[in-house]
Design an enzyme around this catalytic site. Structure first.
Site, short mmCIF file in Angstrom:
data_model
loop_
_atom_site.label_atom_id
_atom_site.label_comp_id
_atom_site.label_asym_id
_atom_site.label_seq_id
_atom_site.Cartn_x
_atom_site.Cartn_y
_atom_site.Cartn_z
N ASN A 13 0.87 -1.18 0.00
CA ASN A 13 0.00 0.00 0.00
C ASN A 13 0.91 1.23 0.00
OD1 ASN A 13 -1.80 2.05 0.45
ND2 ASN A 13 -2.22 1.51 2.59
N TRP A 14 0.97 1.87 -1.15
CA TRP A 14 1.90 3.00 -1.28
C TRP A 14 1.39 4.29 -0.66
CZ3 TRP A 14 4.20 2.90 -6.93
CH2 TRP A 14 5.14 1.87 -6.99
N LYS A 15 0.09 4.31 -0.31
CA LYS A 15 -0.48 5.56 0.23
C LYS A 15 -0.20 6.71 -0.73
CE LYS A 15 0.07 3.46 4.66
NZ LYS A 15 0.13 3.57 6.10
N HIS A 99 -9.53 1.65 4.74
CA HIS A 99 -8.25 1.78 5.42
C HIS A 99 -8.40 2.76 6.58
CE1 HIS A 99 -4.10 2.86 6.25
NE2 HIS A 99 -3.76 1.71 5.69
N GLU A 101 -6.66 5.08 7.66
CA GLU A 101 -6.38 6.50 7.35
C GLU A 101 -7.58 7.15 6.67
OE1 GLU A 101 -2.68 5.82 5.32
OE2 GLU A 101 -1.76 5.28 7.23
N GLU A 171 -5.60 -4.57 10.50
CA GLU A 171 -4.54 -3.58 10.69
C GLU A 171 -4.78 -2.78 11.96
OE1 GLU A 171 -2.41 -2.55 6.81
OE2 GLU A 171 -4.10 -1.19 7.00
N GLY A 177 2.35 2.55 10.52
CA GLY A 177 3.29 3.65 10.34
C GLY A 177 4.00 4.06 11.62
N SER A 217 3.28 -2.04 10.14
CA SER A 217 4.74 -2.14 10.33
C SER A 217 5.28 -3.55 10.05
CB SER A 217 5.14 -1.66 11.73
OG SER A 217 4.72 -0.32 11.92
N GLY A 238 2.79 -1.13 4.20
CA GLY A 238 2.91 0.28 3.84
C GLY A 238 4.34 0.66 3.55
P1 PGA Z 1 2.81 0.37 7.52
O1 PGA Z 1 1.36 0.63 6.85
O2 PGA Z 1 3.30 -0.93 6.99
O3 PGA Z 1 3.64 1.53 7.06
O4 PGA Z 1 2.59 0.36 8.99
C1 PGA Z 1 0.46 -0.42 6.69
C2 PGA Z 1 -0.82 0.09 6.08
O5 PGA Z 1 -1.24 1.19 6.40
O6 PGA Z 1 -1.44 -0.60 5.24
#
Ligand code: PGA
Length: 257
Positions: A13-15, A99, A101, A171, A177, A217, A238
């Protein structure tokens, strides 16, 4: 992982990272370095504007391209939004839905998540449904109840047949993150809770065949231990998916027994 019954899926997931030209370079690199073993499926969730570049490079590879969001209506006066059919026509196969976010910063609710799941399925896209608890909710001891509720609300009105096209990603919000990873036991326990919910909703066969990922993470150092949990069938990654070498190491970990 339990390969006998279900697919192992590693998704990046590149966001909001990488431009179209950076996407092309990454995709070429990934395509040329994929391990021979094909024991896991690979998905790259890229920003909307990078979808054509990613698809162009990856079209003859085994990496599927995904979007990170969609709108639930087919079309209409929704400035700045993208519909499921627009994505499907480009060759997008999967879409992240709900997600944390999106829930946290863009006001997504369990209701809009449910509408998006239906919209994706109708257009032939496979949803990757994200659920997860905050640290406060974990400390209050409501994780299992909350995750069960999120899963049930998101899947309201979804048939057993359609459930076969859905991936669920657990998640924990406190692990995204932050560099804090859930322990393999914590990840395994909640993924197990999700499978129990699926069993109640759809029966043992569908539950056994559903892919449930862990995200938060995940990195080359911890991937193997997380993936060793029976109910963890892959990862949603991510920051470690932004670097081809880290992402490839996680893919290799998923390819191991
Ligand atoms: P992260 O993000 O691996 O940077 O914790 C995971 C995600 O939000 O899908």
């Amino acid at each position: 992982m339990n390969r006998k019954y279900r697919k192992t899926v590693i998704a990046g997931n590149w966001k909001m990272f990488k431009t179209a030209s950076e996407t092309r370079i990454f995709a070429e690199d990934l395509k040329n370095s994929l391990p021979r073993a094909k024991r896991c499926s690979i998905i790259l969730c890229v920003p909307f504007v990078n979808i054509p570049s990613a698809i162009k490079v990856l079209k003859d590879s085994r990496v599927a391209v995904a979007a990170q969001n969609l709108h639930w209506e087919e079309q209409g006066a929704f400035t700045g939004e993208i519909s499921a059919s627009m994505l499907a026509e480009l060759g997008v196969r999967y879409v992240l839905i709900g997600h944390s976010e999106r829930r946290q910063y863009f006001g997504e609710t369990d209701l809009t998540v449910n509408k998006k799941i239906h919209a994706a399925l109708k257009a032939g896209l496979r949803p990757i449904l994200c659920v997860g608890e905050t640290l406060e909710q974990r400390e209050l001891g409501v994780t299992a109840d909350l995750i069960s509720y999120q899963v049930k609300a998101a899947l309201s009105g979804v048939s057993a047949e359609d459930m076969r096209h859905i991936i669920i990603a657990y998640e924990p919000v406190w692990a995204i993150g932050t560099g804090k990873t859930a322990t393999p036991e914590q990840a395994g326990e909640v993924c197990g809770t999700i499978r129990t919910v699926l069993r109640k909703l759809y029966g043992a066969r569908v539950a056994r065949g559903s892919t449930i990922q862990y995200g938060g993470s995940m990195n080359p150092q911890n991937a193997e231990r997380l993936l060793a949990q029976a109910d963890v069938d892959g990862g949603l990654i991510g920051s470690a998916s932004l670097n081809p070498s880290d992402f490839l190491q996680i893919i290799s970990a998923a390819n191991r027994e």
